[in-house]
Design a protein around this motif. Sequence first.
Motif, mmCIF file in Angstrom:
data_model
loop_
_atom_site.group_PDB
_atom_site.id
_atom_site.type_symbol
_atom_site.label_atom_id
_atom_site.label_comp_id
_atom_site.label_asym_id
_atom_site.label_seq_id
_atom_site.Cartn_x
_atom_site.Cartn_y
_atom_site.Cartn_z
ATOM 1 N N VAL A 3 57.799 53.238 89.518
ATOM 2 C CA VAL A 3 57.601 53.291 90.969
ATOM 3 C C VAL A 3 56.950 54.613 91.368
ATOM 4 O O VAL A 3 56.036 54.647 92.191
ATOM 5 C CB VAL A 3 58.940 53.109 91.708
ATOM 6 N N ALA A 4 57.393 55.694 90.731
ATOM 7 C CA ALA A 4 56.876 57.019 91.074
ATOM 8 C C ALA A 4 55.561 57.340 90.383
ATOM 9 O O ALA A 4 54.906 58.329 90.727
ATOM 10 C CB ALA A 4 57.913 58.086 90.709
ATOM 11 N N GLY A 5 55.154 56.521 89.409
ATOM 12 C CA GLY A 5 53.928 56.812 88.666
ATOM 13 C C GLY A 5 54.076 58.024 87.778
ATOM 14 O O GLY A 5 53.134 58.803 87.619
ATOM 15 N N GLU A 6 55.250 58.165 87.178
ATOM 16 C CA GLU A 6 55.528 59.335 86.336
ATOM 17 C C GLU A 6 56.077 58.889 84.992
ATOM 18 O O GLU A 6 57.218 59.182 84.625
ATOM 19 C CB GLU A 6 56.522 60.258 87.047
ATOM 20 N N VAL A 7 55.266 58.180 84.247
ATOM 21 C CA VAL A 7 55.701 57.688 82.941
ATOM 22 C C VAL A 7 54.940 58.404 81.836
ATOM 23 O O VAL A 7 53.830 58.903 82.040
ATOM 24 C CB VAL A 7 55.493 56.163 82.799
ATOM 25 N N THR A 8 55.548 58.431 80.663
ATOM 26 C CA THR A 8 54.888 58.910 79.460
ATOM 27 C C THR A 8 54.978 57.810 78.416
ATOM 28 O O THR A 8 55.662 56.794 78.612
ATOM 29 C CB THR A 8 55.558 60.190 78.913
ATOM 30 N N THR A 9 54.306 58.016 77.305
ATOM 31 C CA THR A 9 54.341 56.996 76.251
ATOM 32 C C THR A 9 55.727 56.899 75.608
ATOM 33 O O THR A 9 55.985 55.963 74.856
ATOM 34 C CB THR A 9 53.296 57.278 75.163
ATOM 35 N N ARG A 10 56.605 57.838 75.910
ATOM 36 C CA ARG A 10 57.972 57.810 75.392
ATOM 37 C C ARG A 10 58.927 57.088 76.341
ATOM 38 O O ARG A 10 60.129 56.974 76.050
ATOM 39 C CB ARG A 10 58.470 59.240 75.163
ATOM 40 N N PHE A 11 58.415 56.584 77.445
ATOM 41 C CA PHE A 11 59.267 56.019 78.493
ATOM 42 C C PHE A 11 60.227 54.956 77.955
ATOM 43 O O PHE A 11 61.445 55.029 78.163
ATOM 44 C CB PHE A 11 58.388 55.443 79.604
ATOM 45 N N LEU A 12 59.705 53.961 77.252
ATOM 46 C CA LEU A 12 60.568 52.878 76.790
ATOM 47 C C LEU A 12 61.476 53.308 75.644
ATOM 48 O O LEU A 12 62.477 52.641 75.364
ATOM 49 C CB LEU A 12 59.731 51.665 76.379
ATOM 50 N N ASP A 13 61.126 54.407 74.974
ATOM 51 C CA ASP A 13 62.014 54.935 73.942
ATOM 52 C C ASP A 13 63.182 55.697 74.551
ATOM 53 O O ASP A 13 64.259 55.784 73.955
ATOM 54 C CB ASP A 13 61.245 55.878 73.000
ATOM 55 N N GLU A 14 62.966 56.237 75.731
ATOM 56 C CA GLU A 14 63.971 57.101 76.350
ATOM 57 C C GLU A 14 64.863 56.375 77.341
ATOM 58 O O GLU A 14 65.923 56.876 77.709
ATOM 59 C CB GLU A 14 63.269 58.265 77.064
ATOM 60 N N ILE A 15 64.452 55.186 77.782
ATOM 61 C CA ILE A 15 65.232 54.448 78.765
ATOM 62 C C ILE A 15 66.083 53.403 78.056
ATOM 63 O O ILE A 15 65.719 52.893 76.993
ATOM 64 C CB ILE A 15 64.305 53.770 79.803
ATOM 65 N N THR A 16 67.238 53.122 78.612
ATOM 66 C CA THR A 16 68.109 52.094 78.051
ATOM 67 C C THR A 16 67.745 50.748 78.651
ATOM 68 O O THR A 16 67.851 50.551 79.871
ATOM 69 C CB THR A 16 69.588 52.409 78.350
ATOM 70 N N LEU A 17 67.291 49.839 77.814
ATOM 71 C CA LEU A 17 66.957 48.503 78.296
ATOM 72 C C LEU A 17 68.236 47.744 78.605
ATOM 73 O O LEU A 17 69.285 47.992 77.997
ATOM 74 C CB LEU A 17 66.152 47.746 77.239
ATOM 75 N N PRO A 18 68.191 46.806 79.545
ATOM 76 C CA PRO A 18 69.392 46.017 79.860
ATOM 77 C C PRO A 18 69.887 45.285 78.629
ATOM 78 O O PRO A 18 69.094 44.736 77.853
ATOM 79 C CB PRO A 18 68.898 45.029 80.925
ATOM 80 N N GLU A 19 71.193 45.302 78.427
ATOM 81 C CA GLU A 19 71.770 44.573 77.306
ATOM 82 C C GLU A 19 71.716 43.077 77.601
ATOM 83 O O GLU A 19 72.152 42.636 78.662
ATOM 84 C CB GLU A 19 73.223 44.993 77.086
ATOM 85 N N PRO A 20 71.186 42.279 76.669
ATOM 86 C CA PRO A 20 71.155 40.836 76.895
ATOM 87 C C PRO A 20 72.539 40.239 76.731
ATOM 88 O O PRO A 20 73.408 40.829 76.081
ATOM 89 C CB PRO A 20 70.215 40.335 75.790
ATOM 90 N N PRO A 21 72.790 39.063 77.319
ATOM 91 C CA PRO A 21 74.042 38.366 77.050
ATOM 92 C C PRO A 21 74.059 37.895 75.604
ATOM 93 O O PRO A 21 73.058 38.001 74.903
ATOM 94 C CB PRO A 21 74.002 37.181 78.025
#
Length: 647
Positions: free
Chosen positions: A428-446
């Motif tokens: 939303v803020a336009g402040e991502v790096t290529t490490r973004f998905l490595d550093e964020i916790t994805l939602p746990e699937p059921p």
Amino acid sequence: MRVLVANRGEIARRIIRTAHRMGLETVAVHSDADQHAPFVSEATFSRRLGPADPARSYLSIDAVLEAANDSGATAVHPGYGFLSENTDFASAVIDSGRIWIGPKPETMALLGSKIEARRLAIAADVPVIPGYDQSQDRQDLAQAARRIGYPVLIKASAGGGGRGIRIVDDPGGFEEALAQAQAEAERAFGDGAVIVERYIQQPRHIEIQIAADQHGNVIHLGTRECSVQRRFQKLLEEAPAPNLSDTTRKGLESAAVALAQASGYDSLGTVEFVVDAQTGDYFFLEVNTRLQVEHPVTELITGIDLVQLQIGIAADEELPVVQSDVSFVGHAFEARINAENPAAGFQPQIGTIGAIRVPDGVRWDSAVVPGSEITPHYDSMIAKLICFGPDRDIARRRLGEALDETVISGPITTAGFHRWLIEQPPIVAGEVTTRFLDEITLPEPPVPPIDIAARAWLAAERTSRRANPWHALGPLRISPHRGPRRLALRDFQGEVHRVEIETDETLEGPERATAWTGTHVSAGGTRRAVMIDRPKGTVAVNVEGHTHTFAIIDWSELQSTESATASSGIRALVAPFPAAITELRAKPGDEVSTGDTVVVLEAMKMFHTLAAPATLQVAEVRVSVGDQVDTGQLLVVFHSPTTESTD
């Protein structure tokens, strides 16, 4: 000009569309696996290349040239991927007397080597990341890594696409990472040479689109942000790149033009840079000597058809605009819709595409139509959803709205993942790096009993429920057209849901026999897009961007099944995708407990287990070992282990 498109899928359709608008004839080439694909029928002519194996079809220079000879093609457009950056192919096309729609082979060779491109950038005063490429000796490379300072990046010289790349945090891991990178590079590109360079801790991946003709004219067409990646593969792109200082942006544009001029570039291309998010410093990464997957976002903000521009350059035309003519209006986002399961590590999916619903007012560059087969032979991208707005926030919101309205029944896709992704604060803020998905916790699937139920991983997580996908819909009614039709819908966990549907019978002609469209689920006041596929007997509903597909069953079947009168509904196991039955571990009369394996399937050379959803008794087994089953096919029916009174 008769243009042979040496590619497949959405990019072949994209090139064919522009070529026809320009009044040109086109030739589609295809493997046996693609003989019924949309791009084949949309071209003026088509020719078979060979079997599904890419090495014997799309990657076979001899097969493509034979198709060119047989069809009378006078030009070849390589698209992206496959042979698009193969200098031998480009040379062979030119030597055959045809127009190569791309840069000169010698320029491709120069820029195709990351080592040579890096040296050219240094000579052109374009900033490069501190690194080492003077030797391939392991000791020399290890010593260079120590001098540069850890962490370092090892990357293949000859290719891209995330292959042959390793990040090394300390000297202890260097030798193993080097061996892995070299081996992967050798397998992928036939060249194990690597570069060792400093690893930027907060890197942004920023691109500059360039265009250069054969008369020495060079322009840039602005920036693109491509930092949202997993395993070095791009997922979401936008133009222009947000939150760049004027100094950084102008520096990137000037550096890209300087590099194009230094290399004698004469086509479309993309100069890629790493930008340090902390300092704004930028460094040359590589040049892609072809059309990019993400080119539509540049087209939307400039109003320039890049394929038309590329064809014109190849035909020796001068660029139709100078730099001062290029204006940038608004903002655009592109979401790559892949046939992948985000809940299973983005595992590729196969199967048949069912109903497709795409809202108006968006750009949909797609490889598929209803009935298209997603096979294991090629990459997993099936479409690109591109949205434009007068500013970045409106463009992003329109992409979200479009993802809410898009329905793609069949294999699991990444559409729901993208719906979640674009609401994350860094996006939303336009402040991502290529490490973004490595550093964020994805939602746990059921934890569903079968893989297909993972379509609901996001919706279930958001409601803090580990429930079946249908429950996320809440009270159901589909509106607002003709009178109601009672349906029994079986989800992929085997439960049956009784609903009333108000159908939209506004379609005419063949489409009317195929699907009901334009309808919406009303669930708790939320409108959700839906498609009803008559031939397949399925209902596909969009929940938080994910498409959930349910089988329509006959009321007679519902009434004749013993557990139909139970308040919990029918319990059954249903095929989540086309597969072969390899094992049945229960027979009628057996009692099974929650989590017990009942059926084992094989698909995509992998085994999948279907487990009992509760403590139940097997009432019917409707398949045998060795049977081939389709998506939604009923396999095993259960009833409660004790008889309950219905008085």
